[in-house]
Design a protein around this motif. Structure first.
Motif, mmCIF file in Angstrom:
data_model
loop_
_atom_site.group_PDB
_atom_site.id
_atom_site.type_symbol
_atom_site.label_atom_id
_atom_site.label_comp_id
_atom_site.label_asym_id
_atom_site.label_seq_id
_atom_site.Cartn_x
_atom_site.Cartn_y
_atom_site.Cartn_z
ATOM 1 N N PRO A 4 42.838 23.620 4.240
ATOM 2 C CA PRO A 4 42.306 24.754 5.010
ATOM 3 C C PRO A 4 43.088 26.030 4.724
ATOM 4 O O PRO A 4 44.308 26.003 4.573
ATOM 5 C CB PRO A 4 42.508 24.320 6.466
ATOM 6 C CG PRO A 4 42.820 22.855 6.424
ATOM 7 C CD PRO A 4 43.473 22.617 5.099
ATOM 8 N N ALA B 137 36.015 19.039 5.727
ATOM 9 C CA ALA B 137 36.912 17.902 5.949
ATOM 10 C C ALA B 137 36.135 16.604 6.128
ATOM 11 O O ALA B 137 36.602 15.530 5.725
ATOM 12 C CB ALA B 137 37.794 18.165 7.163
ATOM 13 N N GLU C 4 43.142 11.742 7.898
ATOM 14 C CA GLU C 4 42.658 12.693 8.891
ATOM 15 C C GLU C 4 43.794 13.077 9.835
ATOM 16 O O GLU C 4 44.726 12.294 10.056
ATOM 17 C CB GLU C 4 41.521 12.091 9.721
ATOM 18 C CG GLU C 4 40.292 11.721 8.916
ATOM 19 C CD GLU C 4 39.276 10.939 9.731
ATOM 20 O OE1 GLU C 4 38.078 11.080 9.474
ATOM 21 O OE2 GLU C 4 39.699 10.175 10.629
ATOM 22 N N VAL D 261 35.504 24.714 7.920
ATOM 23 C CA VAL D 261 36.584 23.818 7.480
ATOM 24 C C VAL D 261 36.321 22.390 7.946
ATOM 25 O O VAL D 261 36.540 21.420 7.207
ATOM 26 C CB VAL D 261 37.945 24.328 7.999
ATOM 27 C CG1 VAL D 261 39.054 23.340 7.646
ATOM 28 C CG2 VAL D 261 38.262 25.692 7.411
ATOM 29 N N ASP D 262 35.827 22.240 9.170
ATOM 30 C CA ASP D 262 35.560 20.916 9.710
ATOM 31 C C ASP D 262 34.469 20.212 8.904
ATOM 32 O O ASP D 262 34.579 19.015 8.608
ATOM 33 C CB ASP D 262 35.139 21.037 11.176
ATOM 34 C CG ASP D 262 34.978 19.682 11.842
ATOM 35 O OD1 ASP D 262 35.950 18.909 11.857
ATOM 36 O OD2 ASP D 262 33.868 19.394 12.347
ATOM 37 N N PRO E 241 40.502 18.772 10.808
ATOM 38 C CA PRO E 241 40.977 19.110 9.465
ATOM 39 C C PRO E 241 42.508 19.141 9.486
ATOM 40 O O PRO E 241 43.111 19.377 10.534
ATOM 41 C CB PRO E 241 40.398 20.521 9.227
ATOM 42 C CG PRO E 241 39.210 20.594 10.152
ATOM 43 C CD PRO E 241 39.599 19.805 11.367
#
Length: 286
Positions: free
Chosen positions: A104, A97, A139, A93-94, A260
């Motif tokens: 997510p 992102a 973010e 996920v990171d 994320p």
């Protein structure tokens, strides 16, 4: 997106599940295949894309012997397994992102096959597209506030006689009063800081403070805030955190991120998943 653990296969007569499911990491508008090639999924192989309705779901293979419904019920109670799974999921996920906006998926969202994932994209296209638009060029940043020992005002010991016993009681009462006052001051400072940061952010969430065993800090956490920030406004947000730290020496502030947007994904509007366990939205080590 599903926000609870989800599986769609149920073993018969207690037999172990076989085959391979599809672990959903997140949804994006699109993603470069080269980005996916460099990210390992739950089975150690590169993650892949499932595309439908103008959206892209990033998934990895999930052998049902480990990630099926019965197996997840067991494994989600194993803290070692849970940490490894959460780290792998977060790594995917990171990476997404950092490449662009991503919605997510909750940890342990497992579907039967790619067709089922594509159906979710189609059924929730409007919801997911709106969320991606809201997250674009933004973010999540975290701010944690820890009590600074000795920063609370001390209560002076009252004068009086009565001997050693009475003096001990006065000292004890003063200590308790100082502790309660210190807790009140820390709580008020945390609320003031969160309000100021939330006013600067696009959106904000205040999570429950982490236990010291999880935070690893020597003193109590009283603020655990998450803030959705425009990338172009990050310098101003960071400066505000510094100003608030100077203004409130009773708390030590810690800025973390970028993360994320775990804290800013809406709950699903339809078809809730069957809960296996309620894992944290984001990684515990944030």
């Amino acid at each position: 997106m599903s926000t609870t653990a989800e599986t769609e296969t149920t073993p018969l007569d207690g037999a172990p599940e076989t085959g391979t499911g599809v672990w959903l990491h997140g949804v994006t508008a699109d993603v470069d295949p080269a980005t996916l090639a460099g990210i390992a999924g739950m089975d150690g192989a590169p993650v892949r894309a499932v595309r439908a309705a103008g959206l892209t779901a990033v998934v990895s293979a999930a052998p049902l012997v480990e990630y099926g419904e019965a197996a997840l019920r067991r494994n989600l109670e194993d803290l070692g397994w849970l940490e490894r799974a959460a780290r792998t999921h977060h790594t995917v996920v990171d990476a997404l992102a950092r490449a662009g906006a991503v919605v997510p998926a909750r940890l342990a969202t497992v579907h039967r096959d790619d067709d089922r994932v594509a159906r979710v994209l189609t059924e929730r296209r409007d919801e997911l597209s709106a969320t991606l638009a809201r997250l674009t060029d933004r973010e999540e940043w975290g701010v944690k506030g820890y009590v600074v020992p000795g920063a609370q005002p001390r209560t002076a010991e009252a004068a009086g006689g009565g001997g050693a016993g009475a003096a001990y009681l006065r000292r004890r009462r003063a200590q308790l009063t100082a502790r309660e006052e210190g807790q009140r001051i820390a709580a008020d400072a945390a609320a003031t800081i969160h309000t100021a940061l939330a006013g600067y952010a696009v959106a904000a969430r205040r999570h429950a403070p982490q236990d010291r065993r999880l935070s690893g800090a020597a003193t109590a956490m009283v603020l655990n805030g998450a803030y959705l920030i425009d990338r172009t406004a990050l310098d101003g947000f960071s400066a505000l955190v510094g100003e608030l730290a100077d203004r409130h020496p009773e708390l030590r502030l810690e800025l973390t991120g970028p993360w994320p947007p775990y804290s800013f994904v809406a709950e699903p509007s339809a078809e809730p998943a069957r809960p296996v366990r309620e894992p944290a939205r984001g990684p515990a080590w944030r």
